[in-house]
Structure formats: structure tokens, C-alpha cells
Write a protein that holds these residues in place. Structure first.
Motif, PDB file in Angstrom:
ATOM      1  N   PRO A  11       0.824  -1.209   0.000  1.00 29.70           N
ATOM      2  CA  PRO A  11       0.000   0.000   0.000  1.00 29.70           C
ATOM      3  C   PRO A  11       0.857   1.257   0.000  1.00 29.70           C
ATOM      4  O   PRO A  11       1.929   1.288   0.592  1.00 29.70           O
ATOM      5  CB  PRO A  11      -0.790  -0.105   1.311  1.00 29.70           C
TER       6      PRO A  11
ATOM      7  N   PRO B 203       0.320   5.591   0.263  1.00 27.28           N
ATOM      8  CA  PRO B 203      -0.712   6.611   0.483  1.00 27.28           C
ATOM      9  C   PRO B 203      -0.884   7.533  -0.727  1.00 27.28           C
ATOM     10  O   PRO B 203       0.082   7.788  -1.455  1.00 27.28           O
ATOM     11  CB  PRO B 203      -0.180   7.391   1.688  1.00 27.28           C
ATOM     12  N   GLY B 204      -2.103   8.015  -0.932  1.00 28.50           N
ATOM     13  CA  GLY B 204      -2.378   8.960  -2.019  1.00 28.50           C
ATOM     14  C   GLY B 204      -1.409  10.138  -2.060  1.00 28.50           C
ATOM     15  O   GLY B 204      -0.882  10.472  -3.126  1.00 28.50           O
ATOM     16  N   PRO B 205      -1.131  10.784  -0.909  1.00 28.71           N
ATOM     17  CA  PRO B 205      -0.193  11.917  -0.914  1.00 28.71           C
ATOM     18  C   PRO B 205       1.266  11.483  -1.082  1.00 28.71           C
ATOM     19  O   PRO B 205       2.165  12.318  -1.082  1.00 28.71           O
ATOM     20  CB  PRO B 205      -0.393  12.575   0.459  1.00 28.71           C
TER      21      PRO B 205
ATOM     22  N   GLN C 238       4.089  -3.354   4.922  1.00 28.62           N
ATOM     23  CA  GLN C 238       4.442  -2.016   4.423  1.00 28.62           C
ATOM     24  C   GLN C 238       5.797  -1.610   4.969  1.00 28.62           C
ATOM     25  O   GLN C 238       6.075  -1.799   6.148  1.00 28.62           O
ATOM     26  CB  GLN C 238       3.372  -1.002   4.844  1.00 28.62           C
TER      27      GLN C 238
ATOM     28  N   ALA D  19      -4.603  -2.251   9.056  1.00 30.04           N
ATOM     29  CA  ALA D  19      -3.984  -0.925   9.208  1.00 30.04           C
ATOM     30  C   ALA D  19      -4.476  -0.153  10.438  1.00 30.04           C
ATOM     31  O   ALA D  19      -4.023   0.959  10.692  1.00 30.04           O
ATOM     32  CB  ALA D  19      -4.131  -0.065   7.944  1.00 30.04           C
TER      33      ALA D  19
ATOM     34  N   LYS E 158       1.775   0.348  16.274  1.00 33.75           N
ATOM     35  CA  LYS E 158       0.567   1.178  16.238  1.00 33.75           C
ATOM     36  C   LYS E 158      -0.527   0.468  17.012  1.00 33.75           C
ATOM     37  O   LYS E 158      -0.854  -0.663  16.648  1.00 33.75           O
ATOM     38  CB  LYS E 158       0.130   1.389  14.796  1.00 33.75           C
TER      39      LYS E 158
ATOM     40  N   THR F 186       1.451   5.970  14.665  1.00 36.05           N
ATOM     41  CA  THR F 186       0.708   5.568  13.477  1.00 36.05           C
ATOM     42  C   THR F 186       1.709   4.928  12.521  1.00 36.05           C
ATOM     43  O   THR F 186       2.917   4.948  12.800  1.00 36.05           O
ATOM     44  CB  THR F 186       0.027   6.779  12.791  1.00 36.05           C
ATOM     45  N   ILE F 187       1.231   4.354  11.428  1.00 37.42           N
ATOM     46  CA  ILE F 187       2.162   3.742  10.473  1.00 37.42           C
ATOM     47  C   ILE F 187       3.002   4.841   9.809  1.00 37.42           C
ATOM     48  O   ILE F 187       4.222   4.805   9.815  1.00 37.42           O
ATOM     49  CB  ILE F 187       1.404   2.888   9.434  1.00 37.42           C
ATOM     50  N   GLU F 188       2.341   5.834   9.269  1.00 39.22           N
ATOM     51  CA  GLU F 188       3.052   6.973   8.681  1.00 39.22           C
ATOM     52  C   GLU F 188       3.483   7.915   9.809  1.00 39.22           C
ATOM     53  O   GLU F 188       2.944   7.864  10.908  1.00 39.22           O
ATOM     54  CB  GLU F 188       2.141   7.726   7.708  1.00 39.22           C
TER      55      GLU F 188
HETATM   56  P1  XMP Z   1      -1.615   5.459   9.568  1.00 40.96           P
HETATM   57  O1  XMP Z   1      -0.441   6.358   9.391  1.00 40.96           O
HETATM   58  O2  XMP Z   1      -2.893   6.184   9.765  1.00 40.96           O
HETATM   59  O3  XMP Z   1      -1.760   4.680   8.180  1.00 40.96           O
HETATM   60  O4  XMP Z   1      -1.382   4.419  10.630  1.00 40.96           O
HETATM   61  C1  XMP Z   1      -2.612   3.591   7.947  1.00 40.96           C
HETATM   62  C2  XMP Z   1      -2.520   3.229   6.478  1.00 40.96           C
HETATM   63  O5  XMP Z   1      -3.093   4.271   5.677  1.00 40.96           O
HETATM   64  C3  XMP Z   1      -2.126   4.802   4.789  1.00 40.96           C
HETATM   65  N1  XMP Z   1      -2.325   6.262   4.752  1.00 40.96           N
HETATM   66  C4  XMP Z   1      -2.915   6.921   3.751  1.00 40.96           C
HETATM   67  N2  XMP Z   1      -3.430   6.486   2.586  1.00 40.96           N
HETATM   68  N3  XMP Z   1      -4.002   8.702   2.001  1.00 40.96           N
HETATM   69  C5  XMP Z   1      -3.965   7.380   1.713  1.00 40.96           C
HETATM   70  O6  XMP Z   1      -4.413   7.009   0.629  1.00 40.96           O
HETATM   71  C6  XMP Z   1      -3.509   9.217   3.163  1.00 40.96           C
HETATM   72  O7  XMP Z   1      -3.552  10.420   3.385  1.00 40.96           O
HETATM   73  C7  XMP Z   1      -2.940   8.277   4.077  1.00 40.96           C
HETATM   74  N4  XMP Z   1      -2.380   8.402   5.294  1.00 40.96           N
HETATM   75  C8  XMP Z   1      -2.005   7.163   5.691  1.00 40.96           C
HETATM   76  C9  XMP Z   1      -0.777   4.406   5.353  1.00 40.96           C
HETATM   77  O8  XMP Z   1       0.220   4.340   4.343  1.00 40.96           O
HETATM   78  C10 XMP Z   1      -1.085   3.064   5.980  1.00 40.96           C
HETATM   79  O9  XMP Z   1      -1.066   2.045   4.997  1.00 40.96           O
END
Ligand code: XMP
Length: 429
Positions: free
Chosen positions: A306, A308-310, A350, A384, A421, A425-427
Motif C-alpha cells: 500500500p 498513500p495517495g499523498p 508495508q 492498518a 501502532k 501511526t504507520i506513517e
Molecule cells: P496510519 O499512518 O494512519 O496509516 O497508521 C494507515 C494506512 O493508511 C495509509 N495512509 C494513507 N493512505 N491517504 C492514503 O491514501 C492518506 O492520506 C494516508 N495516510 C495514511 C498508510 O500508508 C497506511 O497504509
């Protein structure tokens, strides 16, 4: 149509996706529809051999117990009223449940176990051609699994009637835009509009340090670029989207509330005036991947982790600068290479690098350096929502540290993030 189908109508059970999976595991295709499916919609569905009305705790909507229309009960195929308290509850024991399901599907309905990817693709190709006719279709092709599989399916179905727009926002991983051009532009000979918008995005993001602000800017700019490209093309009537079944579940159904609203690629607005083509909307993620493989897409694209969009925008911490973005892209490529070599690529859910916006002192060739650190992160998760940290063998970490500090300009330190997490968070942003 090549496939038989068992239709599940949602009478308020949260288990419908599981039931669909179980029927597909028997080799029979299954789709889920709302309880109030109209006679016309029902008639238009191909290959229906039986209907399961699956009830559950959410069968009261707005104070009224929901039910299907008479056309469902009085139609030409067998109907099973299941799951509702006191009527025909599903056996709890998995083997018994499977046997009960199999009796209905095969004995009562006479369905054939002919659900496989080749038949699914053949049916979708026919359905897409029927829906689209001789009209033009537009697709925002990010290079992610879902949009790539939709692109390949549509190219098979309608060839040059599809135009793919790939917006390179400058925040993609190393080699990704090139791979989109190679696979779709060259190998599959698609109509591909490649938009290099990196400067535009980076200019908009200059000096912006707040993560949510960065996300908003990237999302809004993506829509602007895509709309500009759409306006240049004439005669487009359809917009294809890589919506998959989990997106629909998360958006909520008539009986189950939304977990979160579904944002397709870049969150395209609904008022573009296109009709939607969403051929994967009934597939689970692993089925989407199997579809991609059957369509001949490369493994790296189909089994991509996976992203992320950004993109790298939320891994280049704080206000994005070009030098740190470059260090991020290069270190991420090294991490991916080393994980692939060590056999971790298919195993870890990831993994990526992060470049923070502070420097530290180091020493190289007897001289003082003042450079950026690179943080490595590798996590495993099911959904996630929670995640554990991969215990990467020390030797592999040392190898990555060695390569990153040697090969990536402006980096003098490598760290491994040990945080699960929650708490992290993951990111990082
Ligand atoms: P976090 O950081 O919330 O991430 O633990 C959980 C999952 O979501 C992805 N992620 C995103 N995917 N737009 C996306 O499309 C976003 O802004 C975004 N932020 C986090 C992250 O890579 C992980 O797989």
C-alpha cells in the motif's frame, strides 16, 4: 454470460461479505445488493441462479423491518431466507455451514462451480462493452493496484476508447511513473496522457509544514490537474474508477453505517458529469490481484505494498524540500531493493523510509558533516488499524544503513523505528 451467480440481498446482516466469500470459495460467483433491488435491476443481472435474503441485527431501518419486494419472492429462481433470528440461522460450525450453503447453491439452485478469473474477465469485458457502447472512457491511472487492474481490464474490453491520465505529482516512488508509461503506454499500447506536474505540486507545497494542510493541497491540486486534462479531451462520457468491494463496505450500505466515506483516487468530485464504470466493485483485494495477474500485469504492480495517495509528501516531514525529497526517494528505493533481495518484500506488509526536517552532526573522510537522517519503518498489519513492527535481521539493517549512508547524498545517519501502532501511526505524518 459464462458464470452462474448467487445473489445475496442485504436484510441487515453484517456478515454478507463473509457469505459472498464463502459462496465464491465454493466456486460460484456471488454479489451483494440492497434489499430493495428493483425488478428491472434484478432482471438485468446476468446468470442469477438463486437468491439468499440474509437477515441480521440491522434489519430495522428507520423503525421499520425491511424486506425484499414480491418480485424477489415470486421470481424464477429459488430464494432462501437465512440468518434471521428463529427462521433459518446459519450453523455456527464451519463445516456444517459450508454443507448447508453447498446444498442450497448446488442442489436447490443447480448452480455450476464456474467462478474463475478467466470467466470473470470474459463477463466483465462483455458487460463493459454493453455499458459503454462506442463512447469514450476516462481513467485516472495512479499506478496503484486497483487503478492498474481497471486500466488493463478496460484496455482489453474497449482498447483505444479508454484514455488513461497519469498525473505525476512528483511524490511517487522511484521508477513508478516510468513503469506506468512502460506497461500501459508501450506494452499495452493504451491511450495514455502522462502529465508531469511535479513542479506545480512542489511549488504549491513550498513552505507548508502541517501534514493535513499538505494532504489537502495535494488532493485539491490533483483534482485541478485531472480536470484540466479532462477538459482538453472531447466526447468523454464515462469515468472509470478502481473502486473495490472493501471501499463500498467502508462507505456503508443501507443497513450498515459508514466506517469512513470512500475516497477514490484523489477524491474526484461527482459533478464532473460522467457516468461511472466500476468493474472491480464486487471484488475483494486478493481477487483484484488475481485479476491483474490473469490480465498479464507485472507482479511488482499487482503485489505492490500500500502507498498513500499523498505519496512521499507525508514522508518528507515538515515543509517539503527538493533535496530531502530526493534523499527520501533514493533511500526508499534502496530499502525496497534490499528487502526484495532478502525475501522480505512479499512478507512485510508495508515498509518505507522517512526523512525528517532536522540535521545531525557526523564525520566522513575525517571531516565533519551536518546532514539529514533517514528513518526506516517496516510494519505488519491486517487492517492498518493496529500494526506490529517487523523484526528485521540485524545484518539486513546494517546492509541498508551502509548503502544509504554511502549512496544517498546529504544523509549521514540511519534509524529504525521500533514503534507499534498504537502508540505510533504507520506513517509519520
Ligand atoms: P496510519 O499512518 O494512519 O496509516 O497508521 C494507515 C494506512 O493508511 C495509509 N495512509 C494513507 N493512505 N491517504 C492514503 O491514501 C492518506 O492520506 C494516508 N495516510 C495514511 C498508510 O500508508 C497506511 O497504509
Amino acid at each position: 454470460m459464462k458464470q452462474d451467480m448467487i445473489l445475496i440481498l442485504d436484510l441487515g446482516s453484517e456478515e454478507n461479505p463473509r457469505l459472498a466469500r464463502e459462496i465464491r470459495d465454493l466456486g460460484v460467483y456471488s454479489e451483494i445488493y440492497p434489499h430493495d433491488i428493483s425488478p428491472e435491476e434484478l432482471k438485468a443481472l446476468p446468470g442469477v441462479r438463486g437468491i439468499i435474503l440474509n437477515g441480521g441485527p440491522n434489519c430495522i431501518v428507520d423503525g421499520v423491518e425491511i424486506d425484499a419486494g414480491d418480485h424477489v419472492y415470486n421470481g424464477p429462481v429459488p430464494v432462501l431466507l437465512a440468518g434471521v433470528k428463529g427462521k433459518h440461522p446459519w450453523p455456527a460450525e464451519p463445516e456444517e455451514r459450508k454443507a448447508a450453503l453447498s446444498r442450497f447453491v448446488f442442489d436447490t439452485c443447480g448452480a455450476k462451480a464456474n467462478w474463475n478469473m478467466e470467466n470473470f474477465i470474459a463477463d466483465q469485458v462483455e458487460l463493459i462493452r454493453r455499458q459503454v457502447g462506442d463512447k469514450q472512457v476516462l481513467l485516472a491511472l495512479s499506478g496503484g493496484v486497483d487503478s492498474s487492474v481497471v486500466a488493463a481490464l478496460l484496455i482489453k474490453a474497449i482498447g483505444k476508447q479508454l484514455t488513461c491520465v497519469h498525473v505525476n505529482h512528483g511524490l511517487l516512488r522511484k521508477g513508478e511513473p516510468e513503469q506506468v508509461v512502460e506497461v500501459f503506454g508501450k506494452q499495452l499500447d493504451a491511450n495514455l496522457v502522462y502529465v508531469d506536474a511535479a513542479d506545480r505540486f512542489l511549488d504549491k507545497l513550498a513552505g507548508v509544514a502541517d501534514p493535513e494542510q499538505k494532504r489537502k493541497i495535494i488532493g485539491a491540486e490533483f483534482i485541478r490537474v485531472f480536470e484540466e486534462e479532462a477538459r482538453k479531451l472531447s466526447g468523454i462520457q464515462y469515468l472509470a474508477q478502481g473502486t473495490i468491494y472493501p471501499d463500498i463496505i467502508e462507505s456503508g450500505t443501507k443497513t450498515v453505517k459508514a466506517v469512513k466515506s470512500h475516497h477514490n483516487v484523489g477524491g474526484l468530485p461527482e459533478d464532473l458529469g460522467f457516468q461511472l464504470v466500476e468493474p472491480l466493485k464486487m471484488l475483494f483485494k486478493d481477487e483484484v490481484r488475481a485479476c491483474g495477474v490473469a490480465l498479464g500485469l507485472p507482479d511488482e504492480m499487482v503485489y505492490r505494498q500500500p502507498f498513500p495517495g499523498p505519496g512521499l509528501g507525508v514522508r518528507c516531514l515538515g515543509a517539503i524540500t527538493r533535496d530531502r525529497l530526493e534523499a527520501l526517494r533514493e533511500s526508499d528505493a534502496i530499502l525496497r531493493e534490499e528487502f526484495a533481495k532478502a525475501g522480505l518484500a512479499g512478507k512485510v506488509w508495508q515498509y518505507f523510509t522517512v526523512v525528517p526536517d532536522f540535521k545531525s552532526v557526523g564525520v566522513r573522510d575525517g571531516a565533519r558533516t551536518f546532514d539529514w537522517p533517514v528513518i526506516l519503518r517496516a510494519v505488519n498489519t491486517v487492517d492498518a488499524m493496529t500494526a506490529t513492527v517487523e523484526e528485521v535481521p540485524w545484518g539486513i539493517l546494517k546492509g541498508i544503513c551502509d548503502r544509504v549512508t554511502r549512496e544517498v547524498a546529504g544523509v549521514n545517519r540511519v534509524l529504525y523505528d521500533l514503534t507499534p501502532k498504537p502508540v505510533g501511526t504507520i506513517e509519520w505524518e
